[in-house]
Design a protein around this motif. Structure first.
Motif, PDB file in Angstrom:
ATOM      1  N   LEU A 193     -10.481  19.837 -29.236  1.00 55.72           N
ATOM      2  CA  LEU A 193      -9.383  20.645 -28.716  1.00 55.72           C
ATOM      3  C   LEU A 193      -8.744  19.957 -27.515  1.00 55.72           C
ATOM      4  CD1 LEU A 193      -7.721  23.252 -28.745  1.00 55.72           C
ATOM      5  CD2 LEU A 193      -9.474  24.293 -27.297  1.00 55.72           C
ATOM      6  N   HIS A 194      -9.558  19.420 -26.629  1.00 57.99           N
ATOM      7  CA  HIS A 194      -9.032  18.708 -25.463  1.00 57.99           C
ATOM      8  C   HIS A 194      -8.155  17.543 -25.905  1.00 57.99           C
ATOM      9  CE1 HIS A 194      -9.219  15.496 -22.369  1.00 57.99           C
ATOM     10  NE2 HIS A 194      -9.002  16.508 -21.551  1.00 57.99           N
ATOM     11  N   ASP A 195      -8.616  16.793 -26.876  1.00 61.88           N
ATOM     12  CA  ASP A 195      -7.842  15.657 -27.373  1.00 61.88           C
ATOM     13  C   ASP A 195      -6.535  16.133 -27.999  1.00 61.88           C
ATOM     14  OD1 ASP A 195      -7.734  12.715 -28.093  1.00 61.88           O
ATOM     15  OD2 ASP A 195      -7.562  13.612 -30.086  1.00 61.88           O
ATOM     16  N   ALA A 196      -6.578  17.258 -28.718  1.00 60.60           N
ATOM     17  CA  ALA A 196      -5.372  17.800 -29.346  1.00 60.60           C
ATOM     18  C   ALA A 196      -4.355  18.234 -28.300  1.00 60.60           C
ATOM     19  CB  ALA A 196      -5.732  18.969 -30.253  1.00 60.60           C
ATOM     20  N   VAL A 197      -4.822  18.862 -27.220  1.00 58.87           N
ATOM     21  CA  VAL A 197      -3.915  19.282 -26.142  1.00 58.87           C
ATOM     22  C   VAL A 197      -3.195  18.071 -25.567  1.00 58.87           C
ATOM     23  CG1 VAL A 197      -3.778  20.237 -23.812  1.00 58.87           C
ATOM     24  CG2 VAL A 197      -5.229  21.351 -25.517  1.00 58.87           C
ATOM     25  N   VAL A 198      -3.975  17.065 -25.190  1.00 59.50           N
ATOM     26  CA  VAL A 198      -3.411  15.905 -24.505  1.00 59.50           C
ATOM     27  C   VAL A 198      -2.489  15.107 -25.421  1.00 59.50           C
ATOM     28  CG1 VAL A 198      -3.964  13.729 -23.349  1.00 59.50           C
ATOM     29  CG2 VAL A 198      -5.332  15.772 -22.891  1.00 59.50           C
ATOM     30  N   THR A 199      -2.928  14.821 -26.631  1.00 62.15           N
ATOM     31  CA  THR A 199      -2.108  14.001 -27.529  1.00 62.15           C
ATOM     32  C   THR A 199      -0.843  14.726 -27.967  1.00 62.15           C
ATOM     33  OG1 THR A 199      -3.427  14.722 -29.444  1.00 62.15           O
ATOM     34  CG2 THR A 199      -4.068  12.661 -28.376  1.00 62.15           C
ATOM     35  N   LEU A 247      -1.666  17.495 -18.372  1.00 65.25           N
ATOM     36  CA  LEU A 247      -1.407  16.060 -18.399  1.00 65.25           C
ATOM     37  C   LEU A 247      -1.894  15.369 -17.137  1.00 65.25           C
ATOM     38  CD1 LEU A 247       2.115  15.839 -20.082  1.00 65.25           C
ATOM     39  CD2 LEU A 247      -0.164  15.683 -21.113  1.00 65.25           C
ATOM     40  N   SER A 248      -2.616  16.097 -16.300  1.00 65.71           N
ATOM     41  CA  SER A 248      -3.162  15.509 -15.072  1.00 65.71           C
ATOM     42  C   SER A 248      -4.573  14.980 -15.309  1.00 65.71           C
ATOM     43  CB  SER A 248      -3.186  16.551 -13.951  1.00 65.71           C
ATOM     44  OG  SER A 248      -4.198  17.518 -14.207  1.00 65.71           O
ATOM     45  N   VAL A 285      -3.359  20.790 -34.856  1.00 64.40           N
ATOM     46  CA  VAL A 285      -3.895  19.431 -34.729  1.00 64.40           C
ATOM     47  C   VAL A 285      -5.417  19.471 -34.595  1.00 64.40           C
ATOM     48  CG1 VAL A 285      -3.977  17.385 -33.236  1.00 64.40           C
ATOM     49  CG2 VAL A 285      -1.791  18.467 -33.760  1.00 64.40           C
ATOM     50  N   ALA A 286      -5.925  20.443 -33.843  1.00 65.67           N
ATOM     51  CA  ALA A 286      -7.374  20.569 -33.637  1.00 65.67           C
ATOM     52  C   ALA A 286      -8.078  21.207 -34.827  1.00 65.67           C
ATOM     53  CB  ALA A 286      -7.652  21.390 -32.376  1.00 65.67           C
TER      54      ALA A 286
END
Length: 296
Positions: A215-221, A151-152, A195-196
């Motif tokens: 995948l990056h978007d799935a992690v963050v969201t 989340l950074s 989600v990804a």
């Protein structure tokens, strides 16, 4: 096991209630949970709580004064939890060397100058809760070696791509590797991969740039939504809130909320993962490692 969203909520909960108060008592009940001896836990007594923060899945309670702070660092592992009381017990805590009780056993009690306080407890027979009292959080190897916080601002798609290229491994393993990405465990890695729309066994070097971005978007969201859902809830409500928010994790045999297919499971020696074959593996059912061994 509490993961980043729950640990963040617990840190915020403790920060709001403990900051500005002095530690009146700090008593160890489970000797095996305490991993340090210098400074002693009793050195926290009389110090003002300056704040409670998070490092990955670790909670960090800092107690002043400025320049001479001590840090009560603890990792709840699989069965640990924080139990807050507006009127903490004042009866003496009896230290114990071990024990195999499955119920929630007291490990540490901290009481504040207003009479409130919290217990660290651990359920189950495998005791892994870890408590450290240090002058600097970086003295704890597991904290010093944590990877990027997802989340950074440092957690970019490019940073994730670099981690995925560094070593070819199953993507679920990368997400759970605390030295790579700090704070994600078994449950949220299942959720992120759903989600990804990615198989948990897909190898990291096989991802295309678009798949890395997804995948990056799935992690963050996924994590941001979970943090928002957990924020402000009392500690006693967080476990139920986590379970209620899961799409596939812990929902074997139920319907996938996206496509309606059945949620399936792959079991290992001490854990399991859940996934949707339609959403994540093109309909392929993954072999259940534990059942495959039993059928041989």
């Amino acid at each position: 096991m509490p993961e980043l969203p729950e640990v963040q909520a617990l840190a915020e909960f403790l920060d709001a209630r403990a900051s500005g108060h002095r530690v009146a008592a700090a008593d160890v009940a489970a000797i095996a949970a305490l991993k340090t001896f210098d400074p002693p836990v009793t050195a926290l007594v009389g110090r003002e709580v300056r704040g409670v923060t998070r490092h990955g899945k670790w909670i960090d309670l800092a107690a002043g004064p400025d320049g001479e702070e001590l840090h009560l660092l603890f990792h709840l592992s699989r069965g640990g939890w924080v139990r807050w009381s507006d009127q903490a017990p004042t009866t003496p805590v009896r230290p114990r060397m071990g024990g195999s009780s499955r119920g929630a056993a007291l490990a540490l009690r901290v009481r504040l100058d207003d009479g409130a306080g919290f217990d660290l407890t651990e359920a189950g027979t495998r005791k892994r809760l870890a408590v450290h009292v240090v002058r600097d959080p970086q003295e704890v190897e597991q904290v010093a070696t944590l990877g990027v916080d997802p989340l950074s601002d440092d957690f970019t798609a490019e940073a994730l791509a670099a981690l995925m290229q560094d070593r070819n491994q199953q993507v679920k393993g990368l997400l759970r590797d605390q030295r790579a990405i700090a704070g994600i465990g078994n449950a949220y890695s299942d959720e992120i991969l759903h989600v990804a729309r990615v198989s948990p066994f897909k190898l990291t070097r096989s991802f295309t740039p678009d798949e890395v971005a997804a995948l990056h978007d799935a992690v963050v969201t996924t994590l941001r939504e979970a943090v928002a859902a957990s924020s402000g809830k009392p500690a006693k409500e967080l476990k139920d809130a986590k379970r209620a928010g899961m799409r596939v994790h812990g929902r074997t045999g139920e319907a996938c909320p996206v496509c309606g297919d059945v949620v399936r499971e792959v079991s290992f020696a001490d854990r399991s993962l859940q996934y949707c074959a339609t959403c994540q593996t093109g309909g392929q059912v993954l072999a259940d490692r534990r059942m495959s061994r039993l059928l041989k």
